[in-house]
Design a protein around this motif. Structure first.
Motif, PDB file in Angstrom:
ATOM      1  N   PHE A  18     -22.988 -47.091 -10.779  1.00 33.86           N
ATOM      2  CA  PHE A  18     -21.722 -47.288 -10.079  1.00 33.86           C
ATOM      3  C   PHE A  18     -21.178 -48.673 -10.429  1.00 33.86           C
ATOM      4  O   PHE A  18     -21.406 -49.645  -9.717  1.00 33.86           O
ATOM      5  N   THR A  19     -20.457 -48.744 -11.514  1.00 37.53           N
ATOM      6  CA  THR A  19     -19.872 -50.006 -11.952  1.00 37.53           C
ATOM      7  C   THR A  19     -18.487 -50.181 -11.332  1.00 37.53           C
ATOM      8  O   THR A  19     -17.996 -49.323 -10.599  1.00 37.53           O
ATOM      9  N   GLN A  20     -17.853 -51.291 -11.635  1.00 35.04           N
ATOM     10  CA  GLN A  20     -16.547 -51.590 -11.044  1.00 35.04           C
ATOM     11  C   GLN A  20     -15.510 -50.519 -11.365  1.00 35.04           C
ATOM     12  O   GLN A  20     -14.598 -50.269 -10.579  1.00 35.04           O
ATOM     13  N   ASP A  21     -15.623 -49.887 -12.531  1.00 41.56           N
ATOM     14  CA  ASP A  21     -14.631 -48.891 -12.932  1.00 41.56           C
ATOM     15  C   ASP A  21     -15.099 -47.459 -12.669  1.00 41.56           C
ATOM     16  O   ASP A  21     -14.575 -46.508 -13.232  1.00 41.56           O
ATOM     17  N   HIS A  22     -16.110 -47.290 -11.804  1.00 37.21           N
ATOM     18  CA  HIS A  22     -16.591 -45.958 -11.468  1.00 37.21           C
ATOM     19  C   HIS A  22     -15.475 -45.149 -10.822  1.00 37.21           C
ATOM     20  O   HIS A  22     -14.688 -45.666 -10.034  1.00 37.21           O
ATOM     21  N   ALA A  23     -15.427 -43.869 -11.166  1.00 35.20           N
ATOM     22  CA  ALA A  23     -14.303 -43.029 -10.740  1.00 35.20           C
ATOM     23  C   ALA A  23     -14.202 -42.904  -9.219  1.00 35.20           C
ATOM     24  O   ALA A  23     -13.111 -42.939  -8.659  1.00 35.20           O
ATOM     25  N   ASP A  24     -15.315 -42.739  -8.545  1.00 36.52           N
ATOM     26  CA  ASP A  24     -15.279 -42.576  -7.090  1.00 36.52           C
ATOM     27  C   ASP A  24     -16.314 -43.498  -6.475  1.00 36.52           C
ATOM     28  O   ASP A  24     -17.509 -43.269  -6.585  1.00 36.52           O
ATOM     29  N   GLN A  25     -15.880 -44.536  -5.819  1.00 34.68           N
ATOM     30  CA  GLN A  25     -16.786 -45.527  -5.269  1.00 34.68           C
ATOM     31  C   GLN A  25     -17.098 -45.284  -3.801  1.00 34.68           C
ATOM     32  O   GLN A  25     -17.685 -46.132  -3.147  1.00 34.68           O
ATOM     33  N   ARG A  26     -16.715 -44.155  -3.243  1.00 38.28           N
ATOM     34  CA  ARG A  26     -16.970 -43.867  -1.833  1.00 38.28           C
ATOM     35  C   ARG A  26     -18.272 -43.098  -1.687  1.00 38.28           C
ATOM     36  O   ARG A  26     -18.481 -42.079  -2.355  1.00 38.28           O
ATOM     37  N   GLU A 165     -15.081 -51.083   3.919  1.00 42.19           N
ATOM     38  CA  GLU A 165     -15.679 -51.871   2.851  1.00 42.19           C
ATOM     39  C   GLU A 165     -16.544 -52.967   3.463  1.00 42.19           C
ATOM     40  O   GLU A 165     -16.199 -53.558   4.484  1.00 42.19           O
ATOM     41  N   PHE A 166     -17.685 -53.225   2.833  1.00 44.03           N
ATOM     42  CA  PHE A 166     -18.586 -54.284   3.254  1.00 44.03           C
ATOM     43  C   PHE A 166     -18.908 -55.163   2.053  1.00 44.03           C
ATOM     44  O   PHE A 166     -19.069 -54.660   0.934  1.00 44.03           O
ATOM     45  N   ASP A 167     -19.017 -56.451   2.289  1.00 48.03           N
ATOM     46  CA  ASP A 167     -19.275 -57.387   1.195  1.00 48.03           C
ATOM     47  C   ASP A 167     -20.541 -57.032   0.423  1.00 48.03           C
ATOM     48  O   ASP A 167     -20.586 -57.148  -0.804  1.00 48.03           O
ATOM     49  N   VAL A 168     -21.580 -56.579   1.131  1.00 45.53           N
ATOM     50  CA  VAL A 168     -22.857 -56.288   0.477  1.00 45.53           C
ATOM     51  C   VAL A 168     -22.771 -55.075  -0.447  1.00 45.53           C
ATOM     52  O   VAL A 168     -23.640 -54.876  -1.298  1.00 45.53           O
ATOM     53  N   LEU A 169     -21.714 -54.257  -0.286  1.00 43.52           N
ATOM     54  CA  LEU A 169     -21.562 -53.064  -1.123  1.00 43.52           C
ATOM     55  C   LEU A 169     -20.708 -53.319  -2.358  1.00 43.52           C
ATOM     56  O   LEU A 169     -20.621 -52.451  -3.237  1.00 43.52           O
ATOM     57  N   GLY A 170     -20.063 -54.469  -2.433  1.00 41.42           N
ATOM     58  CA  GLY A 170     -19.182 -54.713  -3.562  1.00 41.42           C
ATOM     59  C   GLY A 170     -18.011 -53.763  -3.542  1.00 41.42           C
ATOM     60  O   GLY A 170     -17.297 -53.647  -2.546  1.00 41.42           O
ATOM     61  N   SER A 171     -17.826 -53.023  -4.631  1.00 39.66           N
ATOM     62  CA  SER A 171     -16.681 -52.114  -4.730  1.00 39.66           C
ATOM     63  C   SER A 171     -16.952 -50.733  -4.132  1.00 39.66           C
ATOM     64  O   SER A 171     -16.073 -49.877  -4.121  1.00 39.66           O
ATOM     65  N   ASN A 260     -28.856 -55.642   5.130  1.00 44.09           N
ATOM     66  CA  ASN A 260     -29.790 -55.867   4.020  1.00 44.09           C
ATOM     67  C   ASN A 260     -30.247 -54.543   3.425  1.00 44.09           C
ATOM     68  O   ASN A 260     -30.381 -54.405   2.203  1.00 44.09           O
ATOM     69  N   LEU A 261     -30.508 -53.576   4.286  1.00 41.15           N
ATOM     70  CA  LEU A 261     -30.913 -52.257   3.811  1.00 41.15           C
ATOM     71  C   LEU A 261     -29.799 -51.615   3.005  1.00 41.15           C
ATOM     72  O   LEU A 261     -30.032 -51.044   1.929  1.00 41.15           O
ATOM     73  N   LEU A 262     -28.584 -51.709   3.490  1.00 41.19           N
ATOM     74  CA  LEU A 262     -27.440 -51.141   2.786  1.00 41.19           C
ATOM     75  C   LEU A 262     -27.261 -51.804   1.424  1.00 41.19           C
ATOM     76  O   LEU A 262     -26.976 -51.135   0.419  1.00 41.19           O
ATOM     77  N   GLU A 263     -27.456 -53.105   1.370  1.00 32.36           N
ATOM     78  CA  GLU A 263     -27.333 -53.832   0.100  1.00 32.36           C
ATOM     79  C   GLU A 263     -28.384 -53.372  -0.905  1.00 32.36           C
ATOM     80  O   GLU A 263     -28.103 -53.209  -2.094  1.00 32.36           O
ATOM     81  N   SER A 264     -29.616 -53.139  -0.438  1.00 30.47           N
ATOM     82  CA  SER A 264     -30.678 -52.711  -1.349  1.00 30.47           C
ATOM     83  C   SER A 264     -30.411 -51.308  -1.895  1.00 30.47           C
ATOM     84  O   SER A 264     -30.727 -51.013  -3.052  1.00 30.47           O
ATOM     85  N   LEU A 265     -29.820 -50.433  -1.082  1.00 32.14           N
ATOM     86  CA  LEU A 265     -29.501 -49.091  -1.555  1.00 32.14           C
ATOM     87  C   LEU A 265     -28.337 -49.127  -2.550  1.00 32.14           C
ATOM     88  O   LEU A 265     -28.321 -48.385  -3.536  1.00 32.14           O
ATOM     89  N   ALA A 266     -27.351 -49.991  -2.273  1.00 32.26           N
ATOM     90  CA  ALA A 266     -26.233 -50.134  -3.210  1.00 32.26           C
ATOM     91  C   ALA A 266     -26.721 -50.640  -4.564  1.00 32.26           C
ATOM     92  O   ALA A 266     -26.158 -50.286  -5.608  1.00 32.26           O
ATOM     93  N   ALA A 267     -27.789 -51.444  -4.558  1.00 28.64           N
ATOM     94  CA  ALA A 267     -28.335 -51.952  -5.818  1.00 28.64           C
ATOM     95  C   ALA A 267     -28.863 -50.824  -6.693  1.00 28.64           C
ATOM     96  O   ALA A 267     -28.771 -50.879  -7.929  1.00 28.64           O
ATOM     97  N   LEU A 268     -29.414 -49.772  -6.070  1.00 29.77           N
ATOM     98  CA  LEU A 268     -29.868 -48.611  -6.842  1.00 29.77           C
ATOM     99  C   LEU A 268     -28.706 -47.988  -7.609  1.00 29.77           C
ATOM    100  O   LEU A 268     -28.848 -47.590  -8.773  1.00 29.77           O
TER     101      LEU A 268
END
Length: 333
Positions: A18-26, A165-171, A260-268
């Motif tokens: 899920f990069t910045q230009d991913h089609a669906d970031q939700r 939107e949350f800061d820890v999730l980025g886009s 913190n948990l949400l941030e770690s999952l977004a990292a995956l």
């Protein structure tokens, strides 16, 4: 290099990151739960949309998802706030159970009329059995409301859809659909219906499920509601396990580690780490009360079934996304 190749074979799919230009970031809360349990299953179901053709397990019983939708539909319409103003939950349940009205039966018939084709194509005798089970489930929950001690609960909304939107999730945007929002005295309460039984058998098992993200609604729905509504007070949260007899209400309190948990999952997602998980692997690192893998229709594709590969998912996750298991807090409620 050899480790990198093995990781790629086992589930590191950078092309699906899920990069910045991913089609669906939700990503919904329930999909984040799937990601927490098994990143490979999340990839198969929500990135490449693999579907399997599975025959019905039983002519009498609907599959878990279809049954859950049916129960949710009845409760959504039956307990929806009235057009004339806010209605007390206990009084509403008492009215629905009253023999002099046909209101509950109308809600049940309406939900069945809108049911998926899988239900409508079944023989009449099995449709009748499912309808009787539905009626008994809803009646049982309404009886719990009537006999309960809460007298000042007022439903405000049903099936509230929200995203934020949350800061820890980025886009990546977090979305969710909350079954019911109540005013409970001076507090707001989020209610989530579960059509099955309580999945944990001890406080330790529940604590492990929460800390690993296997049950995310108690952690993320309050955050999502606050962001969506602008509320400053953290709302209460409770599950209603409708598969128990009688149905059981189980509350959960907000946890400080939710972001913190949400941030770690977004990292995956950002790293494209979609490794399959195994119960054995989680037991080896100390999580002995949870079962991330409950079996699914992706067994024929899953790398964890290869000989000697059961623990590789944890090894690769620690290498590629170390934050997934760093700083996890487990506290018995």
């Amino acid at each position: 290099a050899q480790i990198e190749r093995r990781a790629e074979w086992y589930g590191e799919i950078t092309s699906a990151a899920f990069t910045q230009d991913h089609a669906d970031q939700r990503v919904s809360v329930t999909r984040f739960e799937t990601l927490a349990r098994c990143p490979f299953r999340f990839w198969a179901s929500n990135v490449v949309y693999l579907e399997s053709i599975v025959p019905p397990e039983s002519l009498e019983d609907l599959d878990h998802l279809s049954w859950g939708k049916l129960v949710h539909k009845v409760l959504e319409t039956a307990l929806r706030p009235g057009q004339g103003g806010r209605n007390n939950l206990k009084k509403t349940a008492t009215r629905l159970l009253g023999r002099e009205t046909n209101q509950l039966e109308e809600h049940i018939k309406s939900a069945i009329g809108e049911a998926e084709i899988e239900f409508r194509l079944r023989p009449a005798v099995f449709r009748a059995a499912c309808e009787a089970r539905l009626r008994e489930t809803v009646n049982s929950y309404l009886q719990v409301i009537v006999k309960g001690e809460d007298t000042d609960v007022i439903p405000l909304q049903t099936e509230l859809k929200a995203q934020a939107e949350f800061d820890v999730l980025g886009s990546i945007r977090l979305s969710g659909q909350m079954d019911r929002i109540d005013q409970r005295g001076r507090n707001i309460r989020i209610v989530d219906y579960k059509s099955g039984r309580i999945p944990w058998k001890s406080a330790k098992a529940k604590a492990q499920a929460l800390s690993l993200g296997f049950s995310l609604q108690p952690l993320l729905y309050p955050l999502l509601y606050m962001t969506h509504s602008g509320a400053e007070e953290v709302p209460e949260f409770c599950y209603i396990f409708l598969g128990e007899r009688p149905p059981v209400e189980e509350s959960s309190v907000a946890k400080s580690y939710a972001t913190n948990l949400l941030e770690s999952l977004a990292a995956l997602l950002r790293e494209g780490c979609f490794f399959p998980t195994s119960n054995q692997a989680f037991e080896e690192i100390g999580y002995d009360r949870v079962r991330p893998c409950v079996g699914c229709d992706l067994d024929s594709l899953c790398r964890r079934f290869e000989f000697g590969r059961g623990s590789l998912s944890i090894k690769f996750l620690r290498q590629q996304v170390p934050e997934r298991f760093s700083g996890i807090e487990i506290d018995d409620e």
